[in-house]
Design an enzyme around this catalytic site. Structure first.
Site, PDB file in Angstrom:
ATOM      1  N   ARG A 271       9.073   4.472  72.108  1.00 44.31           N
ATOM      2  CA  ARG A 271       8.691   2.914  72.406  1.00 44.31           C
ATOM      3  C   ARG A 271       8.251   2.993  73.965  1.00 44.31           C
ATOM      4  O   ARG A 271       8.922   3.553  74.850  1.00 44.31           O
ATOM      5  CB  ARG A 271       9.934   2.026  72.226  1.00 44.31           C
ATOM      6  N   VAL A 272       7.052   2.305  74.072  1.00 42.02           N
ATOM      7  CA  VAL A 272       6.717   1.610  75.497  1.00 42.02           C
ATOM      8  C   VAL A 272       6.435   0.125  75.190  1.00 42.02           C
ATOM      9  O   VAL A 272       6.560  -0.525  74.344  1.00 42.02           O
ATOM     10  CB  VAL A 272       5.235   2.294  76.049  1.00 42.02           C
ATOM     11  N   SER A 273       6.731  -0.366  76.611  1.00 44.21           N
ATOM     12  CA  SER A 273       6.819  -1.902  76.310  1.00 44.21           C
ATOM     13  C   SER A 273       5.312  -2.587  76.544  1.00 44.21           C
ATOM     14  O   SER A 273       5.136  -3.686  76.096  1.00 44.21           O
ATOM     15  CB  SER A 273       7.433  -2.584  77.674  1.00 44.21           C
ATOM     16  N   THR A 274       4.260  -1.915  77.075  1.00 46.49           N
ATOM     17  CA  THR A 274       2.983  -2.498  77.263  1.00 46.49           C
ATOM     18  C   THR A 274       1.775  -1.859  76.547  1.00 46.49           C
ATOM     19  O   THR A 274       2.005  -0.613  76.187  1.00 46.49           O
ATOM     20  CB  THR A 274       2.514  -2.737  78.800  1.00 46.49           C
TER      21      THR A 274
ATOM     22  N   GLN B 164       0.265   0.949  78.283  1.00 43.28           N
ATOM     23  CA  GLN B 164       0.944   2.204  78.318  1.00 43.28           C
ATOM     24  C   GLN B 164       0.723   2.772  76.961  1.00 43.28           C
ATOM     25  O   GLN B 164       0.673   4.186  76.706  1.00 43.28           O
ATOM     26  CB  GLN B 164       2.677   1.785  78.512  1.00 43.28           C
TER      27      GLN B 164
END
Length: 261
Positions: free
Chosen positions: A15-18, A21
């Site tokens: 998982r990444v937040s943005t 990314q």
């Protein structure tokens, strides 16, 4: 660390937040490398990769993320663990993680922290992840306040519909380029007639990755393979037609000896 049995199966979650990314692969590649190394070390075979581009901060974020929900269903169905780079990739909310493990009985294995099946260890790691999330949020808030005080205009100045159109076109272009790359790889490997699992294995061995930088899986390859075959079909048809027109004899009524016998 809880010892792991050899040749176990697991699904992996990253998982990444943005969106930035997610599109650039920033953060994803590091997680993939970390999880892959841990899986090789512990004798774990990763059967599927799942990912999200979303925040892990809130208590309801687990239920809103499609990737993690599919990973949970898969892990439950095959009674296998979920392998993550770190517990914070699953969630930064301690209560959410504890609830997930207690209700589903799924074992969470962290590449950084090992197996987190023990409730005490899990609570300790989850609390640390939650605290780290609080610090990140606080630092971000202070940074934004400082920029506003300096007169910096925050937010995306681009018109939202226009930004969405550009994003959709970028995604479509990237998908089309991926199809051409896979078509070229299948030509090079002479793999058009192979089954999907065999092609997946060959592509991963060759170092090929999806447009998001992930290893290939059966589910990820099928739609790309379908488009690659559709892209190849007109070329095959043209070649067959050219050969047929050249090799076929002329029609009887075009033969100079027609009607002489």
């Amino acid at each position: 660390m809880v010892p792991l049995l050899p040749h176990r199966q697991a699904c992996a979650y990253i998982r990444v937040s943005t969106d930035k990314q997610g599109q650039s692969g920033q953060g994803l590649e590091g997680q993939i490398a970390s999880i892959t190394r841990a899986a090789e070390l512990w004798g774990i075979h990763i059967v599927e990769w799942y990912q999200d581009v979303a925040s892990g901060r809130h208590s309801d974020s687990l239920g809103k993320r499609d990737g993690v929900q599919r990973a949970i269903r898969h892990a439950q169905a095959l009674k296998m663990p979920i392998l993550v780079d770190g517990l914070d990739r699953l969630s930064r909310d301690m209560a959410s993680v504890e609830k997930l493990v207690s209700e589903t009985r799924i074992e969470i294995i962290s590449a950084k922290e090992g197996s987190l099946a023990d409730p005490v260890t899990l609570a300790s790691r989850a609390a640390r992840a939650e605290r780290e999330g609080d610090l990140i949020s606080e630092n971000t808030r202070r940074s934004l306040e400082a920029k506003k005080a300096q007169g910096v205009r925050l937010g995306n100045p681009t018109n939202l519909p226009e930004a969405q159109r550009k994003g959709a076109k970028s995604n479509a272009d990237r998908a089309a380029a991926q199809v051409k790359v896979i078509a070229g790889e299948l030509d090079r490997l002479e793999a058009w007639s192979m089954k999907v699992p065999q092609i997946v294995e060959l592509l991963n061995q060759a170092g090929s990755r999806t447009s998001r930088g992930l290893p290939w899986t059966n589910a990820a390859l099928r739609p790309v393979l379908k488009k690659a075959k559709a892209l190849r079909a007109p070329l095959q048809f043209t070649e067959v037609r050219a050969t047929t027109d050249e090799d076929c004899p002329p029609a009887y009524n075009q033969n100079t000896n027609f009607g002489r016998f």
